[in-house]
Motif scaffolding. Structure first.
Motif, PDB file in Angstrom:
ATOM      1  N   ASP A  56      48.584  39.248  29.633  1.00 18.98           N
ATOM      2  CA  ASP A  56      49.708  39.482  30.543  1.00 18.98           C
ATOM      3  C   ASP A  56      49.572  38.697  31.853  1.00 18.98           C
ATOM      4  O   ASP A  56      50.246  39.000  32.834  1.00 18.98           O
ATOM      5  CB  ASP A  56      49.850  40.977  30.834  1.00 18.98           C
ATOM      6  CG  ASP A  56      48.635  41.539  31.567  1.00 18.98           C
ATOM      7  OD1 ASP A  56      47.645  40.797  31.760  1.00 18.98           O
ATOM      8  OD2 ASP A  56      48.672  42.723  31.943  1.00 18.98           O
ATOM      9  N   SER A  57      48.673  37.707  31.884  1.00 16.89           N
ATOM     10  CA  SER A  57      48.420  36.835  33.045  1.00 16.89           C
ATOM     11  C   SER A  57      47.682  37.539  34.177  1.00 16.89           C
ATOM     12  O   SER A  57      47.534  36.962  35.248  1.00 16.89           O
ATOM     13  CB  SER A  57      49.712  36.204  33.586  1.00 16.89           C
ATOM     14  OG  SER A  57      50.273  35.375  32.597  1.00 16.89           O
ATOM     15  N   SER A  58      47.251  38.785  33.956  1.00 13.06           N
ATOM     16  CA  SER A  58      46.386  39.410  34.955  1.00 13.06           C
ATOM     17  C   SER A  58      44.959  38.897  34.709  1.00 13.06           C
ATOM     18  O   SER A  58      44.721  38.110  33.783  1.00 13.06           O
ATOM     19  CB  SER A  58      46.445  40.936  34.836  1.00 13.06           C
ATOM     20  OG  SER A  58      45.882  41.351  33.605  1.00 13.06           O
ATOM     21  N   LEU A 109      43.917  45.043  41.672  1.00 11.61           N
ATOM     22  CA  LEU A 109      44.437  46.260  41.051  1.00 11.61           C
ATOM     23  C   LEU A 109      43.352  47.323  40.983  1.00 11.61           C
ATOM     24  O   LEU A 109      43.613  48.502  41.204  1.00 11.61           O
ATOM     25  CB  LEU A 109      44.951  45.963  39.634  1.00 11.61           C
ATOM     26  CG  LEU A 109      46.114  44.978  39.529  1.00 11.61           C
ATOM     27  CD1 LEU A 109      46.425  44.682  38.068  1.00 11.61           C
ATOM     28  CD2 LEU A 109      47.341  45.541  40.253  1.00 11.61           C
ATOM     29  N   ALA A 126      46.023  41.413  39.578  1.00  7.02           N
ATOM     30  CA  ALA A 126      47.363  41.202  39.040  1.00  7.02           C
ATOM     31  C   ALA A 126      47.602  39.714  38.823  1.00  7.02           C
ATOM     32  O   ALA A 126      46.826  38.868  39.282  1.00  7.02           O
ATOM     33  CB  ALA A 126      48.400  41.775  40.012  1.00  7.02           C
ATOM     34  N   ALA A 127      48.702  39.395  38.172  1.00 10.10           N
ATOM     35  CA  ALA A 127      49.037  37.996  37.911  1.00 10.10           C
ATOM     36  C   ALA A 127      49.198  37.204  39.200  1.00 10.10           C
ATOM     37  O   ALA A 127      48.971  35.992  39.224  1.00 10.10           O
ATOM     38  CB  ALA A 127      50.309  37.909  37.074  1.00 10.10           C
ATOM     39  N   GLN A 144      39.875  44.228  38.546  1.00  8.39           N
ATOM     40  CA  GLN A 144      41.069  43.717  37.868  1.00  8.39           C
ATOM     41  C   GLN A 144      42.035  43.204  38.924  1.00  8.39           C
ATOM     42  O   GLN A 144      42.166  43.793  40.003  1.00  8.39           O
ATOM     43  CB  GLN A 144      41.719  44.817  37.033  1.00  8.39           C
ATOM     44  CG  GLN A 144      40.848  45.254  35.863  1.00  8.39           C
ATOM     45  CD  GLN A 144      41.450  46.418  35.091  1.00  8.39           C
ATOM     46  OE1 GLN A 144      42.642  46.688  35.170  1.00  8.39           O
ATOM     47  NE2 GLN A 144      40.605  47.108  34.336  1.00  8.39           N
ATOM     48  N   GLN A 157      40.605  39.842  34.728  1.00  5.42           N
ATOM     49  CA  GLN A 157      39.602  40.892  34.677  1.00  5.42           C
ATOM     50  C   GLN A 157      38.231  40.277  34.877  1.00  5.42           C
ATOM     51  O   GLN A 157      37.936  39.195  34.350  1.00  5.42           O
ATOM     52  CB  GLN A 157      39.653  41.606  33.334  1.00  5.42           C
ATOM     53  CG  GLN A 157      38.774  42.839  33.292  1.00  5.42           C
ATOM     54  CD  GLN A 157      39.151  43.758  32.145  1.00  5.42           C
ATOM     55  OE1 GLN A 157      39.742  43.322  31.162  1.00  5.42           O
ATOM     56  NE2 GLN A 157      38.807  45.012  32.268  1.00  5.42           N
TER      57      GLN A 157
END
Ligand code: FES
Length: 154
Positions: free
Chosen positions: A99-101, A118, A112-113, A110, A103
């Motif tokens: 989802d382009s995030s 996050l 976000a894109a 984590q 980790q």
């Protein structure tokens, strides 16, 4: 002392003198060489910040992790963009998710894109880095951060 004995004595003296000269001259020459090297020393200037990533045609999928610049390279309808792959917590490599995030496997951060944090322990967002063209090849400048909305046209 016969003539033969005198010649042998001279030869032995010359050999011994030569050996003594080598014994003291070699370390002096080495020391002088090191001293000259010291005088010519120039401290490293700036560390390189620009890294050639390659031609986009050579990448089969996006996003692609490019070790040469330690970035994730993305392509969307606006063009190309690069996200720093170095975790802002302690520097491990972050991995792009479907989802382009992002980790980080070291301590679980984590992002976000758009780079926002996050989940910690990281507290600082991932950086988006400036891309440019150099003769058909993409170049990233790790010293120049750009807004996450910036794209480099194809
Ligand atoms: Fe990435 Fe710690 S280095 S979470």
């Amino acid at each position: 002392m016969s003539l033969k004995e005198r010649i042998q004595a001279i030869d032995r003296r010359a050999v011994l003198r030569g050996m003594v000269n080598v014994i003291w001259a070699a370390p002096v020459a080495l020391g002088l060489g090191q001293f000259l090297k010291f005088l010519r020393f120039e401290p490293p200037t700036e560390q390189a910040t620009r890294f050639t990533l390659g031609s986009p045609g050579s990448f089969t999928t996006f996003p692609v992790y490019l070790e040469s610049g330690q970035v994730w390279l993305f392509q969307d309808s606006g063009g190309y963009y690069a996200v720093d792959a170095i975790c802002t917590h302690l520097g491990c490599t972050v991995y792009a998710q479907p989802d382009s995030s992002f980790q980080c496997r070291c301590h679980g951060s984590q992002f976000a894109a758009d780079g926002r944090v996050l989940v910690g322990p990281a507290t600082v967002p991932l950086r988006f880095l400036q891309l440019s063209w150099d003769g058909g090849r993409l170049v990233v400048d790790r010293a120049l951060q750009v807004d996450p909305s910036v794209r480099l046209s194809a």
